[in-house]
Design a protein around this motif. Structure first.
Motif, PDB file in Angstrom:
ATOM      1  N   ASP A  49       0.964  -1.195  -0.109  1.00  0.00           N
ATOM      2  CA  ASP A  49       0.229   0.069  -0.116  1.00  0.00           C
ATOM      3  C   ASP A  49       0.774   1.265   0.076  1.00  0.00           C
ATOM      4  N   LYS A  50       1.949   1.112   0.559  1.00  0.00           N
ATOM      5  CA  LYS A  50       3.009   2.384   0.665  1.00  0.00           C
ATOM      6  C   LYS A  50       3.399   2.597  -0.769  1.00  0.00           C
ATOM      7  N   ILE A  51       3.719   1.576  -1.458  1.00  0.00           N
ATOM      8  CA  ILE A  51       4.224   1.738  -2.886  1.00  0.00           C
ATOM      9  C   ILE A  51       2.887   2.234  -3.772  1.00  0.00           C
ATOM     10  N   ILE A  52       1.800   1.874  -3.617  1.00  0.00           N
ATOM     11  CA  ILE A  52       0.758   2.448  -4.304  1.00  0.00           C
ATOM     12  C   ILE A  52       0.484   3.983  -4.032  1.00  0.00           C
ATOM     13  N   GLU A  53       0.956   4.226  -2.817  1.00  0.00           N
ATOM     14  CA  GLU A  53       0.832   5.952  -2.345  1.00  0.00           C
ATOM     15  C   GLU A  53       1.828   6.604  -3.181  1.00  0.00           C
ATOM     16  N   ASN A  54       3.133   6.141  -3.252  1.00  0.00           N
ATOM     17  CA  ASN A  54       4.226   6.718  -4.138  1.00  0.00           C
ATOM     18  C   ASN A  54       3.717   6.751  -5.544  1.00  0.00           C
ATOM     19  N   LEU A  55       3.165   5.616  -5.985  1.00  0.00           N
ATOM     20  CA  LEU A  55       2.875   5.704  -7.356  1.00  0.00           C
ATOM     21  C   LEU A  55       1.722   6.785  -7.597  1.00  0.00           C
ATOM     22  N   THR A  56       0.661   6.795  -6.659  1.00  0.00           N
ATOM     23  CA  THR A  56      -0.456   7.668  -6.770  1.00  0.00           C
ATOM     24  C   THR A  56       0.272   9.086  -6.891  1.00  0.00           C
ATOM     25  N   ASP A  57       1.236   9.410  -6.318  1.00  0.00           N
ATOM     26  CA  ASP A  57       1.827  10.999  -6.053  1.00  0.00           C
ATOM     27  C   ASP A  57       2.465  11.045  -7.508  1.00  0.00           C
ATOM     28  N   HIS A  58       2.878  10.300  -8.524  1.00  0.00           N
ATOM     29  CA  HIS A  58       3.286  10.398  -9.707  1.00  0.00           C
ATOM     30  C   HIS A  58       2.374  10.690 -10.720  1.00  0.00           C
ATOM     31  N   ALA A  59       0.884  10.490 -10.428  1.00  0.00           N
ATOM     32  CA  ALA A  59      -0.150  10.787 -11.486  1.00  0.00           C
ATOM     33  C   ALA A  59      -0.595  12.063 -11.242  1.00  0.00           C
ATOM     34  N   SER A  60      -1.283  12.708 -12.307  1.00  0.00           N
ATOM     35  CA  SER A  60      -1.840  14.011 -12.253  1.00  0.00           C
ATOM     36  C   SER A  60      -3.344  14.022 -12.633  1.00  0.00           C
ATOM     37  N   THR A  61      -3.781  13.169 -13.358  1.00  0.00           N
ATOM     38  CA  THR A  61      -5.162  13.128 -13.802  1.00  0.00           C
ATOM     39  C   THR A  61      -6.289  12.441 -12.989  1.00  0.00           C
ATOM     40  N   PRO A  62      -7.506  12.965 -12.521  1.00  0.00           N
ATOM     41  CA  PRO A  62      -8.220  12.333 -11.607  1.00  0.00           C
ATOM     42  C   PRO A  62      -8.507  10.694 -11.999  1.00  0.00           C
ATOM     43  N   SER A  63      -8.812  10.354 -13.257  1.00  0.00           N
ATOM     44  CA  SER A  63      -8.627   8.883 -13.591  1.00  0.00           C
ATOM     45  C   SER A  63      -7.462   8.289 -13.420  1.00  0.00           C
ATOM     46  N   GLY A  64      -6.317   8.750 -13.832  1.00  0.00           N
ATOM     47  CA  GLY A  64      -5.023   8.180 -13.347  1.00  0.00           C
ATOM     48  C   GLY A  64      -4.994   7.815 -12.083  1.00  0.00           C
ATOM     49  N   ARG A  65      -5.080   8.689 -11.353  1.00  0.00           N
ATOM     50  CA  ARG A  65      -4.721   8.660  -9.643  1.00  0.00           C
ATOM     51  C   ARG A  65      -5.877   7.512  -9.218  1.00  0.00           C
ATOM     52  N   GLU A  66      -6.888   7.218  -9.851  1.00  0.00           N
ATOM     53  CA  GLU A  66      -7.860   6.530  -9.354  1.00  0.00           C
ATOM     54  C   GLU A  66      -7.391   4.963  -9.723  1.00  0.00           C
ATOM     55  N   LEU A  67      -6.713   4.987 -11.142  1.00  0.00           N
ATOM     56  CA  LEU A  67      -6.362   3.578 -11.527  1.00  0.00           C
ATOM     57  C   LEU A  67      -5.053   3.269 -10.562  1.00  0.00           C
ATOM     58  N   CYS A  68      -4.420   4.296 -10.140  1.00  0.00           N
ATOM     59  CA  CYS A  68      -3.168   3.866  -9.351  1.00  0.00           C
ATOM     60  C   CYS A  68      -3.639   3.249  -7.978  1.00  0.00           C
TER      61      CYS A  68
END
Length: 800
Positions: free
Chosen positions: A12-31
């Motif tokens: 889950d910590k890896i997912i948090e770091n991954l989400t920080d690299h996304a910028s679109t709403p749908s991209g962050r949702e996929l992360c």
């Protein structure tokens, strides 16, 4: 994949770091919703997408997805015929601008004719440029529409401006004529209507409509009768303006509704690409590589670095499982890195099956598992209660019920928290059950019984986390094939525990346990020694390979120089023969011409003498004048190592062999080695042989008796300088070319080229030639005392 293991292994910590690299709403949702996949084709496609995104970032730079807003709510209203507001239309415009930017980025690979897994996604993007341009033309901001949005809006706003100017003109006239009645000389508004601030006592003096009163009651805000009609007209125009704006919004909304399918597709594609490029950014952040996946349950990760540890201090580990053994038992002291090793293997499996790269060496392999189970907790406490043991055992029971041959199971301190004897027996039984089911399992333990179990059971392997007893520090290196020691006695001794207590403790350990620990110590010593020898052998191999490469390059240069010298010699011989042929032809023509005349004997003899002189000159230029030795030598006068001069070749050398029955010896002359008769040799009596080196100096090599070994120059006649003054460029360069080759073969480190100052043409030609010459490492004009700018000092490369 069970949710518990994702938290246990800190996925889950890896997912948090991954989400920080996304910028679109749908991209962050996929992360945020990313989970490990179990189908190998899906995993390989996701890995390929991540790798292709990394490649694009490397070649074209990062890709920005800024400006993408969530337009799904607006699209639903468009589907039912709703009209969007200016902010919603601007969000659509921003989405289309981002689409155009992303599509242009993706087009860079297509222009090179290179297609990858992302090419299709980029090609499906539709920027809808006409719709975007129309929205940008009509709407200036979320609260302002352009006058040019429609002709009706432009006309109404012009009327509003004219009416407003007439109202201000009327009010200014009233303001200037009734200053005594006004609280302030200003024009204000109330409820959108223009008013004047009139003092309470003079409200009857200013006819009009009262709209408001100040909080103190001393001021009334009165709309004068003279501007009521104009204010009413202004209100009507403002209402008409709003209708025109709504009409424009309706037209734009209708145009957007026609493209709703493409807008929805663009939004989803941008989100997916943002998700993929976020995975690529995470890969670059952790310095990851793409793992190779297999379905055989084989796992091999090399130089793996746990991504959540400090990259400056993390120690890479190499782990293997599933080929020669499917059960790995890791032993060693506390804080030695055993738990980190377990978490690294488990986390890498989850990351890889989620399409994420892993921070490990290129080519690391991962297996596809349907489930990953982990029983990892804080087992570092001195006291462990029954409840802790019960909690772990409950988790283990659940794992045993669900695990199969397509599962990866991780146990940390298996069997801990209860009686050591019973705990070790339970641990062996649990591991045996999983081993019989072919479940890939890794377990950490302190129990010596498990070390023996691994040594005596096929398909089970020991491993340890290395510990440096001298420094009392773990190295965190995972060593497979070697059981670890607890090192309790060594650590206690280093920390100051009296020797007699340690010895008493040793006596309380059974002889078999002591022998086993001694065996482990011997194995560790042998491993360290083998590791050191392996490093030395690798160093020697690298050195041998380097020397072999240098020798090959040197041989190539010698062959090239030999071919060049032979070619130049053949060219010179051809020129000499051509010159001789031309002279002979001319002489024959003269003889034939004179033979037709009478009394030409003297003239014929003169022509014959001229031809003989020319041929003698040619022969003298091509032949090497052989010298005679100063005295006659006998075979016994020569010994190996004697310095000699080969008279016919005018070269110095060293005798390499004793004379044979024919009186021939082998002489080494620099790089030339030849058999020469002793009649063509003269012994050199000097104690030293000098060869010229840089700056006109000499390097003397001492000769002791007859066994000295000397590196001879090509020829003692090669001068350390060449004088080109007075020669043209066409004459000087060929002569310089031959001289440079001779000096290089003579092993001169540097030479002087004298070209004079003059116009500088000869100097420039010399420098241009030296710039192309492969033997020359550098050159410079002479310093004071070396000839100044009239001389060039040439330094040869030392890689012969």
């Amino acid at each position: 994949m069970n949710r518990k293991v994702l938290h246990t292994l800190e996925f889950d910590k890896i997912i948090e770091n991954l989400t920080d690299h996304a910028s679109t709403p749908s991209g962050r949702e996929l992360c945020r919703t990313l989970e490990p996949m179990t189908h190998i084709d899906d995993i390989r496609l996701a890995q390929r997408e991540t790798s292709d995104a990394v490649s694009r970032i490397i070649h074209n730079g990062p890709l920005s997805f800024s400006g993408v807003h969530d337009i799904r709510g607006s699209l639903k209203r468009l589907q039912i015929g709703g009209v969007l507001g200016m902010s919603e239309l601007l969000h659509i415009s921003s989405l289309l601008s981002a689409t155009a930017r992303v599509k242009s980025y993706g087009r860079s690979n297509m222009e090179d004719g290179i297609a990858d897994s992302l090419t299709e996604a980029f090609s499906l993007l539709e920027p809808l440029t006409p719709l975007n341009q129309e929205i940008q033309r009509c709407i200036l901001s979320e609260e302002e529409m352009s006058d040019d949005a429609s002709s009706g809006l432009r006309h109404v706003r012009r009327s509003i401006r004219v009416t407003g100017e007439r109202i201000h003109s009327q009010l200014n006239t009233l303001l200037n004529g009734n200053r005594a009645y006004l609280q302030d000389a200003v024009i204000t508004t109330r409820d959108g209507r223009y008013c004047l601030p009139v003092k309470a006592e003079y409200k009857a003096q200013v006819p009009g409509m009262i709209h408001d009163q100040s909080s103190t009651g001393s001021t009334y805000f009165i709309e004068p009768m003279a501007v009521i009609r104009l204010n009413n007209e202004l209100r009507e125009l403002e209402a008409q303006e709003q209708k025109e704006i709504e009409a424009v919004l309706a037209v734009l909304s209708s145009s957007a509704a026609e493209q709703a399918v493409y807008l929805e597709s663009d939004y989803e594609l941008l989100g997916r690409l943002d998700f993929i490029f976020a995975r690529a950014a995470l890969s670059a952040h952790y310095k990851c590589t793409e793992p190779v996946f297999n379905t055989e349950g084989y796992l091999y990760i090399k130089d793996a670095r746990h991504p959540l540890l400090d990259p400056r201090t993390v120690v890479p580990i190499t782990a293997e499982l599933g080929k020669e053994f499917d059960l790995l038992i890791i032993t060693g002291p506390n804080t030695g890195g055993k738990t980190v090793s377990l978490k690294t293997v488990g986390l890498f499996t989850l990351m890889g099956q989620s399409g994420l790269h892993i921070p490990a060496f290129e080519g690391s392999q991962l297996a596809v598992f349907d489930e990953v189970f982990a029983d990892i907790g804080d087992e570092q406490s001195i006291e462990q209660s029954l409840s802790t043991f019960s909690s772990h055992m409950t988790n283990i029971v659940s794992i045993l019920e669900k695990a199969d041959s397509r599962s990866l199971v991780l146990f940390d301190e298996l069997g801990a928290g209860t009686d050591p004897t019973e705990g070790a027996a339970l641990a062996i039984s649990i591991l045996t059950f999983l081993h019989n089911m072919k479940v890939r399992t890794m377990a950490t333990t302190h129990y010596s019984e498990l070390k023996v179990y691994a040594l005596s059971t096929d398909g089970v392997e020991n491993a340890c986390c290395e510990f440096d007893v001298d420094t009392l520090r773990p190295t965190y290196r995972l060593l497979i094939g070697i059981p670890g020691k607890s090192n309790a006695f060594a650590i206690s001794k280093k920390l100051g525990l009296p020797e007699y207590i340690i010895e008493d403790a040793r006596k309380r350990i059974g002889s078999e346990d002591t022998a086993f620990e001694d065996l482990l110590s011997d194995l560790e010593k042998n491993r360290v020694e083998l590791e050191r020898e392996r490093l030395e052998v690798n160093s020697y191999k690298a050195e041998i390979a380097m020397l072999r490469e240098q020798l090959s390059k040197k041989q190539d240069r010698l062959d090239e120089n030999r071919e060049k010298i032979l070619a130049r010699a053949n060219e010179e011989a051809r020129k000499i023969l051509a010159d001789a042929k031309a002279s002979a032809d001319e002489t024959i023509r003269n003889i034939n011409r004179l033979s037709t005349k009478s009394g030409v004997g003297k003239e014929l003899e003169k022509e014959r003498k001229k031809l003989r002189d020319h041929l003698d000159k040619v022969n003298s230029s091509m032949a090497v004048k052989a010298q005679k030795p100063k005295k006659a030598y006998r075979p016994e006068d020569f010994r190996v190592g004697d310095a000699v001069r080969v008279l016919s070749m005018n070269l110095n050398g060293t005798v390499s062999t004793l004379p044979n029955p024919k009186g021939e010896v082998t002489v080494q002359m620099g790089i030339l080695r030849s058999q020469v008769n002793i009649k063509d040799l003269e012994l050199l009596q000097e104690d030293t042989i000098s060869t010229p080196i840089g700056n006109m100096g000499k390097k003397e090599i001492q000769k002791n008796g007859h066994s000295g070994s000397i590196r001879m120059s090509k020829s003692s006649s090669v001068s350390p300088e060449i004088n080109l003054i007075g020669k043209t460029t066409d004459e000087a360069i060929p002569e310089l070319d031959k001289y440079i080759d001779d000096a290089y073969l003579a092993h001169l480190p540097q030479v002087r080229v004298i070209h004079g100052r003059g116009t500088g043409a000869l100097k420039n030609a010399v420098h241009q030639f030296l710039r192309r010459c492969r033997h020359v490492s550098s050159y410079r004009l002479g310093d004071f005392g070396e000839g100044g700018t009239g001389v060039t000092i040439v330094q040869f490369s030392n890689d012969k």
